[in-house]
Design a protein around this motif. Structure first.
Motif, PDB file in Angstrom:
ATOM      1  N   ALA A 189       0.811  -1.224   0.000  1.00 28.68           N
ATOM      2  CA  ALA A 189       0.000   0.000   0.000  1.00 28.68           C
ATOM      3  C   ALA A 189       0.844   1.275   0.000  1.00 28.68           C
ATOM      4  N   ARG A 190       2.157   1.148   0.148  1.00 24.54           N
ATOM      5  CA  ARG A 190       2.988   2.342   0.250  1.00 24.54           C
ATOM      6  C   ARG A 190       3.144   3.060  -1.083  1.00 24.54           C
ATOM      7  N   ALA A 191       3.244   4.384  -0.981  1.00 28.23           N
ATOM      8  CA  ALA A 191       3.520   5.212  -2.156  1.00 28.23           C
ATOM      9  C   ALA A 191       4.993   5.115  -2.503  1.00 28.23           C
ATOM     10  N   PRO A 192       5.382   5.415  -3.750  1.00 29.78           N
ATOM     11  CA  PRO A 192       6.794   5.307  -4.151  1.00 29.78           C
ATOM     12  C   PRO A 192       7.749   6.081  -3.250  1.00 29.78           C
ATOM     13  N   GLU A 193       7.350   7.271  -2.806  1.00 33.74           N
ATOM     14  CA  GLU A 193       8.261   8.083  -1.990  1.00 33.74           C
ATOM     15  C   GLU A 193       8.525   7.482  -0.613  1.00 33.74           C
ATOM     16  N   GLU A 194       7.676   6.570  -0.177  1.00 36.03           N
ATOM     17  CA  GLU A 194       7.911   5.930   1.121  1.00 36.03           C
ATOM     18  C   GLU A 194       9.085   4.958   1.074  1.00 36.03           C
ATOM     19  N   PHE A 195       9.518   4.608  -0.128  1.00 38.92           N
ATOM     20  CA  PHE A 195      10.642   3.689  -0.281  1.00 38.92           C
ATOM     21  C   PHE A 195      11.984   4.418  -0.424  1.00 38.92           C
ATOM     22  N   THR A 196      11.956   5.748  -0.518  1.00 35.47           N
ATOM     23  CA  THR A 196      13.193   6.484  -0.799  1.00 35.47           C
ATOM     24  C   THR A 196      13.636   7.377   0.359  1.00 35.47           C
ATOM     25  N   VAL A 197      13.049   7.188   1.543  1.00 32.41           N
ATOM     26  CA  VAL A 197      13.484   7.940   2.721  1.00 32.41           C
ATOM     27  C   VAL A 197      14.799   7.325   3.204  1.00 32.41           C
ATOM     28  N   ARG A 198      15.876   8.109   3.185  1.00 27.87           N
ATOM     29  CA  ARG A 198      17.198   7.595   3.535  1.00 27.87           C
ATOM     30  C   ARG A 198      17.705   8.236   4.816  1.00 27.87           C
ATOM     31  N   ASN A 199      17.758   7.468   5.881  1.00 25.90           N
ATOM     32  CA  ASN A 199      18.347   7.946   7.129  1.00 25.90           C
ATOM     33  C   ASN A 199      19.832   7.582   7.145  1.00 25.90           C
ATOM     34  N   ILE A 200      20.690   8.573   7.401  1.00 29.00           N
ATOM     35  CA  ILE A 200      22.129   8.327   7.327  1.00 29.00           C
ATOM     36  C   ILE A 200      22.757   8.099   8.690  1.00 29.00           C
ATOM     37  N   SER A 201      21.985   8.221   9.758  1.00 30.89           N
ATOM     38  CA  SER A 201      22.599   8.146  11.074  1.00 30.89           C
ATOM     39  C   SER A 201      21.772   7.333  12.055  1.00 30.89           C
ATOM     40  N   MET A 202      22.470   6.474  12.814  1.00 30.48           N
ATOM     41  CA  MET A 202      21.855   5.807  13.957  1.00 30.48           C
ATOM     42  C   MET A 202      22.559   6.262  15.236  1.00 30.48           C
ATOM     43  N   ASN A 203      23.426   7.246  15.098  1.00 36.28           N
ATOM     44  CA  ASN A 203      24.208   7.741  16.231  1.00 36.28           C
ATOM     45  C   ASN A 203      23.413   8.807  16.959  1.00 36.28           C
ATOM     46  N   CYS A 204      22.499   8.392  17.794  1.00 36.99           N
ATOM     47  CA  CYS A 204      21.580   9.326  18.450  1.00 36.99           C
ATOM     48  C   CYS A 204      22.248  10.178  19.524  1.00 36.99           C
ATOM     49  N   SER A 205      23.479   9.857  19.870  1.00 37.05           N
ATOM     50  CA  SER A 205      24.169  10.587  20.935  1.00 37.05           C
ATOM     51  C   SER A 205      24.840  11.858  20.443  1.00 37.05           C
ATOM     52  N   GLY A 206      25.155  11.928  19.146  1.00 38.74           N
ATOM     53  CA  GLY A 206      25.908  13.060  18.614  1.00 38.74           C
ATOM     54  C   GLY A 206      27.401  12.915  18.829  1.00 38.74           C
ATOM     55  N   ALA A 207      27.843  11.761  19.312  1.00 40.18           N
ATOM     56  CA  ALA A 207      29.265  11.529  19.570  1.00 40.18           C
ATOM     57  C   ALA A 207      30.059  11.507  18.266  1.00 40.18           C
ATOM     58  N   ARG A 208      31.322  11.916  18.347  1.00 42.15           N
ATOM     59  CA  ARG A 208      32.202  11.950  17.178  1.00 42.15           C
ATOM     60  C   ARG A 208      33.266  10.867  17.213  1.00 42.15           C
ATOM     61  N   SER A 209      33.222  10.034  18.226  1.00 40.57           N
ATOM     62  CA  SER A 209      34.160   8.920  18.324  1.00 40.57           C
ATOM     63  C   SER A 209      33.553   7.865  19.242  1.00 40.57           C
ATOM     64  N   MET A 210      34.110   6.664  19.199  1.00 44.92           N
ATOM     65  CA  MET A 210      33.626   5.611  20.076  1.00 44.92           C
ATOM     66  C   MET A 210      33.823   5.984  21.540  1.00 44.92           C
ATOM     67  N   GLU A 211      34.915   6.667  21.855  1.00 44.30           N
ATOM     68  CA  GLU A 211      35.172   7.077  23.233  1.00 44.30           C
ATOM     69  C   GLU A 211      34.103   8.052  23.710  1.00 44.30           C
ATOM     70  N   GLU A 212      33.762   9.034  22.867  1.00 36.54           N
ATOM     71  CA  GLU A 212      32.707   9.988  23.220  1.00 36.54           C
ATOM     72  C   GLU A 212      31.375   9.279  23.379  1.00 36.54           C
ATOM     73  N   TYR A 213      31.129   8.302  22.505  1.00 32.10           N
ATOM     74  CA  TYR A 213      29.866   7.580  22.551  1.00 32.10           C
ATOM     75  C   TYR A 213      29.721   6.824  23.863  1.00 32.10           C
TER      76      TYR A 213
END
Length: 279
Positions: A182-206
């Motif tokens: 049932a999805r419209a074509p645009e529902e297939f093209t949403v691209r999320n580039i980040s799963m880093n919800c903390s905003g950390a810039r390194s593993m140590e910061e995370y």
């Protein structure tokens, strides 16, 4: 289905229950009878809101195909939703990608969370790649093509002879295929580039940010999960102050989808225990 205007967009949502024991979840789809929905009914009676992420279902669609940090956008939509609804604080739980907002709020707005049950999901640090390829045409061609969509529809194949699990498994498989079809074509093209919800810039910061989460957190999942890897969940559980972890040996990534009753029960027990907890 209800709608509300926040952050310049329309968000569609479903509401279950009443009262001030609020529970929120946001995902791009929800199975009927999911554990979040069950928490809004007897015997639990949470006042539950299931919010469809912008870009999906009856929420505002996204026609911009450029990859973006939608993890932040979807999470800020939840915060705006709570404010618009007059909800001062709430419990949060989701399945898989539905945990994104829970982690973001735990990192950036912990005062809003009474407790967070991360189900079939985890958080992790992953640098954003310098070049994000555009979405291929292939996924767009899947829109409306039921045979192609069968290849990406929900599926859980871990061995079981339990008739209840097998019945629910078939239900989820068919319902997700119906949702995708049932999805419209645009529902297939949403691209999320980040799963880093903390905003950390390194593993140590995370890991430092994780160690400072002041919210009651419980991680629940299947020991056979290839995506929310148990070892990564254990790292979080060992790092977050007072965190709890519960693992089911005989489940994979679709644990809560297959057995929502079990996970509704587990979440309720955890949420009730967050009051007056001792770290």
């Amino acid at each position: 289905m209800k709608t509300i205007q926040v952050n310049g967009v329309t968000l569609a949502y479903e509401e279950f229950g009443t009262g001030d024991q609020y529970l929120i979840s946001t995902q791009n789809f929800f199975f009927s009878g999911c554990h979040m929905e069950l928490l809004g009914k007897e015997p639990y009676h949470y006042h539950t809101f299931l919010i469809y992420m912008r870009g999906y279902n009856q929420s505002s669609h996204i026609f911009d195909t450029e990859p973006k940090d939608y993890a932040t956008i979807w999470s800020e939509d939840v915060i705006a939703f709570a404010k618009a609804m007059g909800i001062p604080s709430f419990y949060y739980t989701g399945v898989s990608h539905g945990n994104i907002a829970g982690w973001y709020i735990a990192f950036h707005h912990p005062e809003l969370l009474r407790g967070f049950a991360c189900v079939d999901g985890t958080a992790f640090y992953k640098p954003t790649p310098p070049v994000i390829p555009r979405q291929s045409d292939g996924i767009e061609k899947m829109a409306g093509n039921r045979e192609l969509l069968k290849t990406i529809a929900w599926n859980e194949e871990w061995p079981t002879q339990n008739p209840q699990r097998l019945s629910r498994r078939e239900f989820c498989r068919k319902q997700h295929l119906d949702i995708l079809t049932a999805r419209a074509p645009e529902e297939f093209t949403v691209r999320n580039i980040s799963m880093n919800c903390s905003g950390a810039r390194s593993m140590e910061e995370y890991l430092d940010a994780v160690s400072k989460i002041p919210v009651p957190v419980m991680l629940l999942g299947g020991a056979l999960d290839p995506l929310a890897i148990p070892e990564e969940m254990l790292t979080l559980a060992r790092t977050i102050p007072g965190a709890q972890m519960k693992m089911y040996q005989h489940y994979g990534h679709g644990a809560a989808d297959e057995c929502p009753e079990i996970f509704a029960r587990d979440c309720d027990r955890f949420f009730r225990d967050t009051t007056g907890r001792v770290l």
